[in-house]
Design a protein around this motif. Structure first.
Motif, mmCIF file in Angstrom:
data_model
loop_
_atom_site.group_PDB
_atom_site.id
_atom_site.type_symbol
_atom_site.label_atom_id
_atom_site.label_comp_id
_atom_site.label_asym_id
_atom_site.label_seq_id
_atom_site.Cartn_x
_atom_site.Cartn_y
_atom_site.Cartn_z
ATOM 1 N N GLN A 130 0.838 -1.194 0.000
ATOM 2 C CA GLN A 130 0.000 0.000 0.000
ATOM 3 C C GLN A 130 0.878 1.250 0.000
ATOM 4 N N SER A 131 1.939 1.212 0.813
ATOM 5 C CA SER A 131 2.816 2.386 0.915
ATOM 6 C C SER A 131 3.537 2.632 -0.410
ATOM 7 N N ILE A 132 3.910 1.548 -1.057
ATOM 8 C CA ILE A 132 4.623 1.667 -2.330
ATOM 9 C C ILE A 132 3.680 2.172 -3.421
ATOM 10 N N GLU A 133 2.492 1.621 -3.438
ATOM 11 C CA GLU A 133 1.516 2.036 -4.441
ATOM 12 C C GLU A 133 1.195 3.524 -4.270
ATOM 13 N N THR A 134 1.051 3.917 -3.025
ATOM 14 C CA THR A 134 0.760 5.326 -2.744
ATOM 15 C C THR A 134 1.930 6.214 -3.163
ATOM 16 N N ALA A 135 3.145 5.750 -2.855
ATOM 17 C CA ALA A 135 4.340 6.525 -3.217
ATOM 18 C C ALA A 135 4.421 6.710 -4.729
ATOM 19 N N VAL A 136 4.167 5.625 -5.459
ATOM 20 C CA VAL A 136 4.257 5.696 -6.918
ATOM 21 C C VAL A 136 3.159 6.611 -7.463
ATOM 22 N N ARG A 137 1.950 6.465 -6.892
ATOM 23 C CA ARG A 137 0.840 7.309 -7.335
ATOM 24 C C ARG A 137 1.185 8.779 -7.088
ATOM 25 N N ASN A 138 1.750 9.055 -5.938
ATOM 26 C CA ASN A 138 2.097 10.439 -5.596
ATOM 27 C C ASN A 138 3.308 10.936 -6.381
ATOM 28 N N ALA A 139 4.085 9.999 -6.917
ATOM 29 C CA ALA A 139 5.287 10.380 -7.668
ATOM 30 C C ALA A 139 4.949 10.765 -9.107
ATOM 31 N N SER A 140 3.701 10.549 -9.503
ATOM 32 C CA SER A 140 3.280 10.912 -10.858
ATOM 33 C C SER A 140 2.988 12.406 -10.924
ATOM 34 N N PRO A 141 3.501 13.144 -11.898
ATOM 35 C CA PRO A 141 4.382 12.677 -12.975
ATOM 36 C C PRO A 141 5.822 12.474 -12.509
ATOM 37 N N LEU A 142 6.433 11.443 -13.062
ATOM 38 C CA LEU A 142 7.835 11.165 -12.769
ATOM 39 C C LEU A 142 8.697 12.231 -13.437
ATOM 40 N N PRO A 143 9.895 12.465 -12.917
ATOM 41 C CA PRO A 143 10.746 13.492 -13.525
ATOM 42 C C PRO A 143 11.089 13.156 -14.972
ATOM 43 N N ALA A 144 11.279 14.215 -15.757
ATOM 44 C CA ALA A 144 11.625 14.042 -17.166
ATOM 45 C C ALA A 144 13.092 13.647 -17.278
ATOM 46 N N PRO A 145 13.420 12.824 -18.284
ATOM 47 C CA PRO A 145 14.828 12.448 -18.454
ATOM 48 C C PRO A 145 15.656 13.639 -18.933
ATOM 49 N N PRO A 146 16.949 13.688 -18.582
ATOM 50 C CA PRO A 146 17.805 14.776 -19.042
ATOM 51 C C PRO A 146 18.030 14.725 -20.550
ATOM 52 N N GLU A 147 17.744 13.591 -21.135
ATOM 53 C CA GLU A 147 17.931 13.399 -22.581
ATOM 54 C C GLU A 147 16.732 12.561 -23.042
ATOM 55 N N PRO A 148 15.977 13.058 -24.018
ATOM 56 C CA PRO A 148 14.709 12.399 -24.371
ATOM 57 C C PRO A 148 14.823 10.912 -24.678
ATOM 58 N N SER A 149 15.962 10.521 -25.305
ATOM 59 C CA SER A 149 16.088 9.110 -25.683
ATOM 60 C C SER A 149 16.197 8.193 -24.468
ATOM 61 N N LEU A 150 16.420 8.778 -23.319
ATOM 62 C CA LEU A 150 16.511 7.971 -22.095
ATOM 63 C C LEU A 150 15.141 7.530 -21.604
ATOM 64 N N PHE A 151 14.113 8.162 -22.122
ATOM 65 C CA PHE A 151 12.767 7.859 -21.640
ATOM 66 C C PHE A 151 12.432 6.385 -21.867
ATOM 67 N N GLU A 152 11.895 5.771 -20.854
ATOM 68 C CA GLU A 152 11.433 4.396 -20.966
ATOM 69 C C GLU A 152 9.988 4.353 -20.517
ATOM 70 N N ARG A 153 9.176 3.632 -21.288
ATOM 71 C CA ARG A 153 7.775 3.534 -20.909
ATOM 72 C C ARG A 153 7.608 2.801 -19.596
ATOM 73 N N GLU A 154 8.453 1.790 -19.443
ATOM 74 C CA GLU A 154 8.331 1.007 -18.219
ATOM 75 C C GLU A 154 9.535 1.253 -17.324
ATOM 76 N N VAL A 155 9.253 1.567 -16.113
ATOM 77 C CA VAL A 155 10.313 1.772 -15.130
ATOM 78 C C VAL A 155 10.136 0.729 -14.029
ATOM 79 N N GLU A 156 11.226 0.072 -13.747
ATOM 80 C CA GLU A 156 11.192 -0.955 -12.697
ATOM 81 C C GLU A 156 11.714 -0.334 -11.404
ATOM 82 N N LEU A 157 10.842 -0.263 -10.443
ATOM 83 C CA LEU A 157 11.258 0.281 -9.149
ATOM 84 C C LEU A 157 11.477 -0.879 -8.182
#
Lengths: 265, 432
Positions: free
Chosen positions: A231-258
């Motif tokens: 629950q704490s993790i789900e809440t943290a991830v929900r609250n973390a949206s939007p995630l920070p933008a990558p410093p370089e666009p090509s670094l963007f990944e649709r899926e992030v493994e936390l």
């Protein structure tokens, strides 16, 4: 192409031969007024005539008139014979000339033929060569094309490899590391770690984001945490949206493994 | 050729590596200091005013724990009474992770029905939905239980709001001191004196069932150990041997009491007194001072303080015959007064840290020490029954007061004493 490829000896040889012929014609042509009175043939004629004349003179002494008539006849006959002989010689000469001419013509023809053949051969060779050249060119072109295609494929592959290499390059890695750190800090700041979870917790959550960082989904992977931890993790991830933008666009990944693996306090 | 082979291999591997390409981020700690929650005042379905503000008590409990950050009541934009009425989007705007709603309805003969629901705003899930009958006189206690349930649901650790604390209150000038053994709810409410004396009272210890307290009193002029039943007030002297009688500690089954006794030879050692048979069993036998016994969770070994190595350190000894004590603490020159966490993984101790006495947490297996508190003279640690917090005495401005530090050291807070000094707190077990 084919003419330039001919050996340079041929025209020079022909030129020399032609000059020699012309020089010969000039020399002999000037000293001999007529082609008929060829020196080789005349002495032979003279000898034959002399013998006939000597024999006719001996018999003239024995017989007068009749002999004279006969002689005249003979002379006439001989003259006729001589004329015939001359005619025959002339014919012979003519024949010889003709033969010579024919021979020359034949030779010329042969030469021409030879030349033609040579030319043909050369041409054939040239053709063959050009054909070969063409084939070679075609082959080369095809090879070039193939090489080009292969190069293109390899270049494409190399580009991908370079991208992969770039991904593993120091600069890219440092950018990636800073992106990872940014996400880490962003999530850590929003995670309220339940008391007493530190020992041995390992909880993976796969977070789907869209460009812009908005979290569109999440699913737990392996997770040994209890319901409250999840629950704490789900809440943290929900609250973390939007995630920070990558410093370089090509670094963007649709899926992030936390991976939540708190260190011991 | 090798390169081409490599290219081919990579070419074959490429789509796979691309497909699995993703970012892996390790989350090594939770930095959020508390959980934002909205405690919506319970709807009152009776006439007049509600008999008790359950939500206010719950809010106070959660806030005091340091682990929650309840939204101030005036910031509540709406007051839903059921989970179905909770609009997650609205609460998300207020940056609230959880919402507690409920209602209180009158039932027959001074009783009530308390219904509450807890909603997670992250996923809209209803985490709790409970209806319980409550006696009109137990509404405060019921409120603590609601707080316990919320605490447990969100943190995964049982709440300890519906527990009690015992401590010694010292009042008056030095020449005319008064000592009181006090028991109060964990929030300081419902305080009452269990035993009072002009002579020192020391070392209160709860029985495992939470019904009795053992303590040392000098009211007879000599140190003696007493066990007092809270409900009846009945006080029984259990040990009044020659010399020191101190540091009582109930065995996990409540049938035995570990004590520090000097007896006639003056050598302080740890003993076990069987409360039923009065039989005394010696646990340690060393010329040094062995004191402050604390039972392991399984009751099969005993932690204690000993200065046998020159300075006080924590040791453990098995209770089987012939077992030899083993030193636990090695960090620092002073580690004393061990208290064992409910899961047995940690010992709370007093440790000398850079010239100050502080509360430390010792890993029971490895002996490693983490200093938790930050006072100058912090003493007498007592671990909450859920293991989440440690209650202790902290000397502030020359006066002993109570303080709480979380077992991970992240949360520290003082509990102001209304008057006098508060010493030797003892957190009760879970009370049913």
């Amino acid at each position: 192409m084919s003419s330039t490829m001919r050996p340079p000896i041929a025209p020079i040889g022909w030129s020399i031969a032609l000059h020699a012929v012309l020089a010969g014609l000039l020399i002999f042509g000037l000293s001999l007024p007529k082609r008929d009175e060829q020196p080789v043939i005349l002495p032979i004629d003279a000898v034959v005539v002399d013998d006939a004349v000597l024999q006719a003179a001996g018999r003239k002494r024995e017989d007068d008139q009749r002999a004279e008539v006969e002689a005249r006849k003979r002379v006439a006959a001989e003259a006729e014979e001589k004329r015939l002989e001359e005619e025959r010689i002339e014919q012979e000469q003519e024949r010889q000339r003709a033969e010579e001419q024919a021979k020359q013509e034949a030779e010329q023809k042969a030469a021409q033929k030879a030349k033609a053949e040579a030319d043909a051969k050369l041409k054939a060779e040239a053709d063959a060569k050009s054909k070969a050249d063409a084939k070679a060119a075609a082959d080369k072109k095809r090879a070039t094309q193939e090489k080009h295609d292969r190069d293109a494929r390899e270049a494409d592959l190399r580009a991908k490899l370079e991208e992969e290499e770039t991904r593993t390059s120091a600069g890219f890695q440092s950018l990636k590391a800073s992106y990872v750190r940014a996400i880490q800090a962003h999530v850590e700041q929003r995670w309220y770690e339940p008391p007493g979870v530190a020992a041995g917790l390992s909880c993976t959550i796969y977070v789907t984001q869209i460009p812009g960082g908005e979290v569109t989904g999440m699913r737990f992977g392996t997770c040994n945490g209890n319901a409250a931890v999840r629950q704490s993790i789900e809440t943290a991830v929900r609250n973390a949206s939007p995630l920070p933008a990558p410093p370089e666009p090509s670094l963007f990944e649709r899926e992030v493994e936390l991976v939540f693996t708190p260190k011991e306090n | 050729m090798l390169r081409r082979g490599l290219l081919l291999m990579l070419a074959l591997a490429w789509p796979i590596s691309q497909a699995s390409a993703q970012l892996t981020v390790q989350i090594l700690r939770g930095m959020a200091d508390s959980v934002p929650i909205a405690i919506v005042p319970l709807g009152w379905e009776g006439a007049g005013d509600a008999p008790w503000d359950v939500a206010a008590t719950v809010q106070s409990d959660l806030e005091r724990s340091g682990r929650f950050r309840p939204l101030a009541r005036e910031q509540l934009i709406e007051q839903p009474r059921t989970a179905a009425e909770v609009d997650a989007a609205d609460w998300r705007m207020l940056k609230v992770d959880y919402v507690l709603v409920g209602k209180l309805s009158p039932a027959a003969e001074g009783r009530y029905e308390l219904r509450y629901e807890l909603v997670s705003i992250a996923n809209g899930e209803r985490l709790l939905g409970t209806t319980m009958p409550v006696d009109g006189k137990a509404l405060r206690r019921a409120s603590h239980r609601v707080a316990d349930a919320v605490y447990e649901k969100i943190l995964g650790v049982r709440g300890a709001f519906a527990t009690r604390v015992a401590y010694v209150a010292v009042e008056g000038p030095v020449t005319k001191r008064s000592y009181r053994l006090v028991v109060a709810d964990s929030d300081g409410a419902n305080e009452y004196t269990v035993f009072g004396s002009p002579d020192p009272i020391m070392s209160p210890a709860w029985s495992p069932d939470g019904r009795s307290l053992a303590y040392v009193s000098f009211h007879t002029g000599l140190a003696a150990v007493y066990v007092q039943t809270l409900s009846t007030g009945q006080q029984v002297q259990v040990s009044a041997k020659a010399g020191i009688n101190g540091a009582p500690s109930f065995s996990p089954d409540g049938k035995q009491l570990a004590l520090a006794l000097s007896r006639r030879d003056g050598n302080v050692d740890v003993y076990i007194l069987d409360l039923g048979s009065q039989a005394l069993k010696r646990v340690t036998d060393d010329p040094a001072i062995d004191t402050e016994p604390a039972w392991s969770q399984d009751g099969r070994s005993m932690y204690f303080t000993s200065d046998r190595a020159g300075a006080p350190q924590v040791y453990v000894v098995g209770l089987d015959e012939g077992a030899r004590p083993r030193r636990i603490t090695y960090d620092g020159s002073y580690n004393a007064r061990p208290r064992v966490a409910p899961d047995g993984s940690m010992l709370a101790v007093v440790t000398l840290d850079r010239g100050a006495y502080r509360i430390g947490a010792v890993d029971a297996k490895q002996g490693s020490l983490q200093v938790l508190s930050s006072g100058q003279l912090d003493e007498s640690p007592s671990i909450a029954p859920n293991g989440a917090d440690i209650l202790y005495t902290s000397r502030v401005n020359g006066r002993d007061t109570l303080a709480i530090v979380s077992s991970d050291g992240r949360i520290q807070r003082q509990i102001a004493a209304s008057s006098g000094e508060l010493r030797e707190p003892a957190w009760s077990p879970f009370l049913n």
